[in-house]
Design an enzyme around this catalytic site. Structure first.
Site, mmCIF file in Angstrom:
data_model
loop_
_atom_site.group_PDB
_atom_site.id
_atom_site.type_symbol
_atom_site.label_atom_id
_atom_site.label_comp_id
_atom_site.label_asym_id
_atom_site.label_seq_id
_atom_site.Cartn_x
_atom_site.Cartn_y
_atom_site.Cartn_z
ATOM 1 N N LYS A 13 -20.219 -6.732 -21.367
ATOM 2 C CA LYS A 13 -20.688 -6.260 -20.053
ATOM 3 C C LYS A 13 -19.871 -6.892 -18.921
ATOM 4 O O LYS A 13 -19.402 -6.208 -18.017
ATOM 5 C CB LYS A 13 -22.187 -6.597 -19.849
ATOM 6 C CG LYS A 13 -23.104 -6.022 -20.928
ATOM 7 C CD LYS A 13 -24.565 -6.363 -20.675
ATOM 8 C CE LYS A 13 -24.917 -7.838 -20.785
ATOM 9 N NZ LYS A 13 -24.768 -8.419 -22.138
ATOM 10 N N ARG A 88 -33.901 -6.450 -17.718
ATOM 11 C CA ARG A 88 -33.922 -6.876 -19.115
ATOM 12 C C ARG A 88 -35.306 -6.767 -19.710
ATOM 13 O O ARG A 88 -35.509 -7.118 -20.871
ATOM 14 C CB ARG A 88 -33.523 -8.339 -19.180
ATOM 15 C CG ARG A 88 -32.116 -8.585 -19.641
ATOM 16 C CD ARG A 88 -31.905 -10.074 -19.533
ATOM 17 N NE ARG A 88 -30.943 -10.571 -20.446
ATOM 18 C CZ ARG A 88 -29.688 -10.845 -20.096
ATOM 19 N NH1 ARG A 88 -29.258 -10.613 -18.895
ATOM 20 N NH2 ARG A 88 -28.872 -11.338 -20.982
ATOM 21 N N ARG A 127 -15.925 -17.353 -26.844
ATOM 22 C CA ARG A 127 -15.750 -17.061 -25.418
ATOM 23 C C ARG A 127 -15.449 -18.332 -24.616
ATOM 24 O O ARG A 127 -16.044 -19.378 -24.856
ATOM 25 C CB ARG A 127 -17.009 -16.413 -24.846
ATOM 26 C CG ARG A 127 -16.912 -16.287 -23.307
ATOM 27 C CD ARG A 127 -17.997 -15.490 -22.678
ATOM 28 N NE ARG A 127 -19.294 -15.785 -23.207
ATOM 29 C CZ ARG A 127 -20.344 -15.002 -23.027
ATOM 30 N NH1 ARG A 127 -20.215 -13.883 -22.349
ATOM 31 N NH2 ARG A 127 -21.514 -15.327 -23.544
ATOM 32 N N ARG A 155 -19.961 -21.810 -22.358
ATOM 33 C CA ARG A 155 -21.342 -21.771 -21.868
ATOM 34 C C ARG A 155 -22.303 -22.516 -22.793
ATOM 35 O O ARG A 155 -22.170 -22.462 -23.999
ATOM 36 C CB ARG A 155 -21.789 -20.301 -21.727
ATOM 37 C CG ARG A 155 -21.474 -19.731 -20.363
ATOM 38 C CD ARG A 155 -21.657 -18.234 -20.278
ATOM 39 N NE ARG A 155 -22.901 -17.713 -20.834
ATOM 40 C CZ ARG A 155 -23.231 -16.432 -20.808
ATOM 41 N NH1 ARG A 155 -22.423 -15.541 -20.242
ATOM 42 N NH2 ARG A 155 -24.359 -16.020 -21.332
ATOM 43 N N ARG A 166 -30.869 -15.062 -28.474
ATOM 44 C CA ARG A 166 -30.572 -14.056 -27.439
ATOM 45 C C ARG A 166 -30.543 -12.655 -28.035
ATOM 46 O O ARG A 166 -31.006 -11.693 -27.416
ATOM 47 C CB ARG A 166 -29.228 -14.390 -26.774
ATOM 48 C CG ARG A 166 -29.351 -15.563 -25.809
ATOM 49 C CD ARG A 166 -28.020 -16.238 -25.548
ATOM 50 N NE ARG A 166 -27.049 -15.387 -24.921
ATOM 51 C CZ ARG A 166 -25.731 -15.641 -24.901
ATOM 52 N NH1 ARG A 166 -25.260 -16.728 -25.469
ATOM 53 N NH2 ARG A 166 -24.913 -14.811 -24.298
#
Ligand code: AP5
Ligand code: MG
Length: 217
Positions: A13, A88, A127, A155, A166
């Site tokens: 996203k 969400r 990431r 992160r 998640r």
């Protein structure tokens, strides 16, 4: 143009939104980025959000909705926006609809980026983000230049364990908003597997189709 990006963690996203906002000249509004900025700034909101985010759970609706509605009311979002990571939950979607309706505004398209769960963990764990530019990299799929590697950030919620929470949260709480928007004829599903360029091309095509369908309807 008022767009929403829905998709599991690591679906791409943020990567795709950064490309599209340049093209459509609209602000990229990511509630995850807003919460991370609040955590970094050490605000009261940031402290509350951090507790939930670290473990991969959602920040409570009342905090999230208030923050987002304030943001979309700012002048740069008057003619459009790209929402990434909001709504969400069904209450968040309902709150956004109510606020837009009150202002006489409508959404144009809800893009659902589809990536199977078994590809997600690898994307998340590899990431890295550049705190100076906001640019997202991947150690394997989109390697950063050697001279900036030392400043890149991993992160806190990008561990395998938090990622699995998640994903479960996405399937349990966020996926149910897809039928909510399907009932309004707004949903376009896009395959998020393949190169980032291929995905951008699919998203652009889906967006243009949605816009022309809305103009005719
Ligand atoms: P948020 O920041 O929104 O995280 P997320 O939804 O879990 O999504 P990510 O940012 O992890 O992934 P992405 O889809 O943006 O993928 P990216 O482009 O980076 O939310 C974080 C937390 O904040 C939540 O868990 C929650 O606690 C809280 N929160 C936020 N909004 C909330 C809300 N509305 N309500 C309540 N709580 C909220 O790509 C991932 C990686 O894959 C990158 O390394 C990238 O380089 C790579 N990649 C991208 N595209 C490709 C491709 N095509 N092929 C291979 N690799 C690719
Ligand atoms: Mg993101």
């Amino acid at each position: 143009m008022r767009m929403i990006f829905i998709g599991p963690p690591g679906a791409g996203k943020g990567t795709q939104a950064a490309r599209l906002v340049e093209r459509f000249k609209i602000p990229h509004i990511s509630t995850g980025d807003m919460f991370r900025a609040a955590v970094k700034a050490g605000t009261a909101l940031g402290q509350q959000a951090d507790e939930h985010m670290k473990g991969g759970r959602l920040v409570p609706d009342e905090l999230t909705i208030a923050m987002l509605l304030e943001r979309v009311a700012e002048p740069d979002a008057r003619d459009g926006f790209m929402l990434d990571g909001f709504p969400r939950t069904v209450p968040q979607a309902e709150a956004l609809d109510a606020a837009l309706g009150k202002a006489g505004l409508k959404l144009d398209v809800v893009l659902v980026l589809e990536v199977p769960d078994d590809l997600i963990v690898e994307r998340i764990v590899g990431r890295r983000s550049d705190p100076d530019t906001g640019r997202i990299y991947h150690l394997t799929f989109d390697p950063p230049p050697a001279d900036i590697v030392d400043r890149l950030v991993h992160r806190k919620d990008d561990t395998e364990e938090a990622c699995r929470t998640r994903l479960a949260t996405y399937h349990g709480q966020t996926a149910p908003i897809i039928p909510f928007y399907e009932a309004q004829g707004l949903v376009r599903k896009v395959n998020g597997v393949g190169s980032a360029d291929d995905v951008t091309a699919r998203i652009s095509a889906a967006t243009l189709t949605a816009l022309s369908a809305r103009r005719q309807g």
